[in-house]
Scaffold this motif. Structure first.
Motif, PDB file in Angstrom:
ATOM      1  N   ALA A  18       0.848  -1.190   0.000  1.00  0.00           N
ATOM      2  CA  ALA A  18       0.000   0.000   0.000  1.00  0.00           C
ATOM      3  C   ALA A  18       0.881   1.236   0.000  1.00  0.00           C
ATOM      4  N   ALA A  19       0.280   2.363  -0.306  1.00  0.00           N
ATOM      5  CA  ALA A  19       1.004   3.642  -0.238  1.00  0.00           C
ATOM      6  C   ALA A  19       1.491   3.846   1.186  1.00  0.00           C
ATOM      7  N   PRO A  20       2.713   4.383   1.342  1.00  0.00           N
ATOM      8  CA  PRO A  20       3.248   4.562   2.688  1.00  0.00           C
ATOM      9  C   PRO A  20       2.369   5.500   3.522  1.00  0.00           C
ATOM     10  N   GLN A  21       2.123   5.092   4.744  1.00  0.00           N
ATOM     11  CA  GLN A  21       1.349   5.898   5.679  1.00  0.00           C
ATOM     12  C   GLN A  21       2.284   6.377   6.776  1.00  0.00           C
ATOM     13  N   PRO A  22       2.006   7.560   7.350  1.00  0.00           N
ATOM     14  CA  PRO A  22       2.848   7.999   8.459  1.00  0.00           C
ATOM     15  C   PRO A  22       2.759   7.006   9.605  1.00  0.00           C
ATOM     16  N   VAL A  23       3.873   6.681  10.161  1.00  0.00           N
ATOM     17  CA  VAL A  23       3.920   5.759  11.293  1.00  0.00           C
ATOM     18  C   VAL A  23       4.186   6.580  12.538  1.00  0.00           C
ATOM     19  N   VAL A  24       3.346   6.464  13.528  1.00  0.00           N
ATOM     20  CA  VAL A  24       3.539   7.166  14.789  1.00  0.00           C
ATOM     21  C   VAL A  24       4.091   6.169  15.784  1.00  0.00           C
ATOM     22  N   LEU A  25       5.292   6.418  16.232  1.00  0.00           N
ATOM     23  CA  LEU A  25       5.948   5.537  17.198  1.00  0.00           C
ATOM     24  C   LEU A  25       5.687   6.038  18.606  1.00  0.00           C
ATOM     25  N   PRO A  26       5.987   5.227  19.592  1.00  0.00           N
ATOM     26  CA  PRO A  26       5.781   5.656  20.972  1.00  0.00           C
ATOM     27  C   PRO A  26       6.563   6.927  21.291  1.00  0.00           C
ATOM     28  N   ASP A  27       6.228   7.494  22.402  1.00  0.00           N
ATOM     29  CA  ASP A  27       6.880   8.727  22.833  1.00  0.00           C
ATOM     30  C   ASP A  27       8.390   8.572  22.901  1.00  0.00           C
ATOM     31  N   LEU A  28       9.078   9.634  22.511  1.00  0.00           N
ATOM     32  CA  LEU A  28      10.524   9.681  22.683  1.00  0.00           C
ATOM     33  C   LEU A  28      10.828  10.005  24.139  1.00  0.00           C
ATOM     34  N   ALA A  29      11.975   9.598  24.580  1.00  0.00           N
ATOM     35  CA  ALA A  29      12.397   9.908  25.942  1.00  0.00           C
ATOM     36  C   ALA A  29      12.847  11.364  25.995  1.00  0.00           C
ATOM     37  N   ALA A  30      11.959  12.229  26.447  1.00  0.00           N
ATOM     38  CA  ALA A  30      12.275  13.645  26.600  1.00  0.00           C
ATOM     39  C   ALA A  30      12.626  13.893  28.058  1.00  0.00           C
ATOM     40  N   ARG A  31      13.706  14.638  28.271  1.00  0.00           N
ATOM     41  CA  ARG A  31      14.153  14.944  29.636  1.00  0.00           C
ATOM     42  C   ARG A  31      14.093  16.452  29.838  1.00  0.00           C
ATOM     43  N   THR A  32      13.377  16.887  30.862  1.00  0.00           N
ATOM     44  CA  THR A  32      13.276  18.320  31.140  1.00  0.00           C
ATOM     45  C   THR A  32      14.622  18.852  31.594  1.00  0.00           C
ATOM     46  N   VAL A  33      15.048  19.932  30.942  1.00  0.00           N
ATOM     47  CA  VAL A  33      16.289  20.627  31.304  1.00  0.00           C
ATOM     48  C   VAL A  33      15.953  21.818  32.188  1.00  0.00           C
ATOM     49  N   ALA A  34      14.903  22.539  31.830  1.00  0.00           N
ATOM     50  CA  ALA A  34      14.494  23.705  32.605  1.00  0.00           C
ATOM     51  C   ALA A  34      13.043  24.038  32.287  1.00  0.00           C
ATOM     52  N   GLU A  35      12.343  24.520  33.281  1.00  0.00           N
ATOM     53  CA  GLU A  35      10.983  25.018  33.070  1.00  0.00           C
ATOM     54  C   GLU A  35      10.664  26.003  34.178  1.00  0.00           C
ATOM     55  N   GLY A  36       9.768  26.911  33.882  1.00  0.00           N
ATOM     56  CA  GLY A  36       9.398  27.906  34.880  1.00  0.00           C
ATOM     57  C   GLY A  36       8.614  29.040  34.260  1.00  0.00           C
ATOM     58  N   THR A  37       8.570  30.157  34.981  1.00  0.00           N
ATOM     59  CA  THR A  37       7.769  31.297  34.535  1.00  0.00           C
ATOM     60  C   THR A  37       8.565  32.588  34.467  1.00  0.00           C
ATOM     61  N   ASP A  38       9.872  32.511  34.568  1.00  0.00           N
ATOM     62  CA  ASP A  38      10.685  33.720  34.615  1.00  0.00           C
ATOM     63  C   ASP A  38      11.814  33.677  33.586  1.00  0.00           C
ATOM     64  N   SER A  39      11.466  33.819  32.320  1.00  0.00           N
ATOM     65  CA  SER A  39      12.458  33.811  31.251  1.00  0.00           C
ATOM     66  C   SER A  39      12.725  35.230  30.772  1.00  0.00           C
ATOM     67  N   GLY A  40      13.937  35.454  30.309  1.00  0.00           N
ATOM     68  CA  GLY A  40      14.273  36.727  29.679  1.00  0.00           C
ATOM     69  C   GLY A  40      13.821  36.787  28.228  1.00  0.00           C
ATOM     70  N   VAL A  41      13.323  35.690  27.691  1.00  0.00           N
ATOM     71  CA  VAL A  41      12.813  35.662  26.316  1.00  0.00           C
ATOM     72  C   VAL A  41      11.393  36.225  26.372  1.00  0.00           C
ATOM     73  N   SER A  42      11.218  37.420  25.821  1.00  0.00           N
ATOM     74  CA  SER A  42       9.948  38.129  25.991  1.00  0.00           C
ATOM     75  C   SER A  42       8.966  37.948  24.840  1.00  0.00           C
ATOM     76  N   GLU A  43       9.361  37.200  23.805  1.00  0.00           N
ATOM     77  CA  GLU A  43       8.452  36.930  22.691  1.00  0.00           C
ATOM     78  C   GLU A  43       8.256  35.417  22.563  1.00  0.00           C
TER      79      GLU A  43
END
Length: 148
Positions: A18-43
């Motif tokens: 059949a025509a190739p269909q997008p394959v969705v694999l399980p979640d990648l192992a993402a590791r949080t480096v930083a998160e919060g509410t006080d960034s200097g990035v204003s946009e």
């Protein structure tokens, strides 16, 4: 659709291609480096960082604190910066990273305060940065609506 008939070694097999269909694999192992509410990035920014120099530039725009160590020979950093928000109560969350074909899809949610919430009147700038395995070639972002 394409049919392929193979009569090798005395057996007859029928394969449907059949025509190739997008394959969705399980979640990648993402590791949080930083998160919060006080960034200097204003946009609002969605970032993909693959090299130390890019990481240092992003981090210096984001914070005066030392940048967390990221091994870019094994990892790529991706992040979402919401930019300035008028009050407390906002945050961003990278919720899932999946592989679809040759790309990774980074899904994120912007959480907003309830309309009747009593909030600190302070400007915030929510952000979330994670690392992924560097084998991912193309990265796209998808904003989801928060669950209520």
């Amino acid at each position: 659709m394409q049919l392929l008939i193979d009569a090798g070694i005395g057996l007859l097999s029928l394969v449907v291609l059949a025509a190739p269909q997008p394959v969705v694999l399980p979640d990648l192992a993402a590791r949080t480096v930083a998160e919060g509410t006080d960034s200097g990035v204003s946009e609002f920014r969605q970032v993909t960082v693959r090299a130390v120099e890019e990481w240092r530039a992003l981090w210096s725009a984001h914070s005066s604190e030392p940048a967390p160590q990221v091994d870019f020979s094994r990892s790529v950093a991706v992040g979402v910066f919401l930019g300035s928000r008028p009050t407390a109560g906002f945050r961003v969350e990278i919720t899932r990273v999946t592989i679809e074909g040759d790309r990774a899809v980074v899904q994120f949610v912007e959480h907003r305060p309830e309309a009747d919430a009593i909030l600190a009147q302070v400007i915030t700038a929510p952000f979330h940065v994670v690392t992924l395995p560097s084998v991912v070639l193309t990265i796209t972002f998808q904003q989801l609506e928060p669950r209520r």
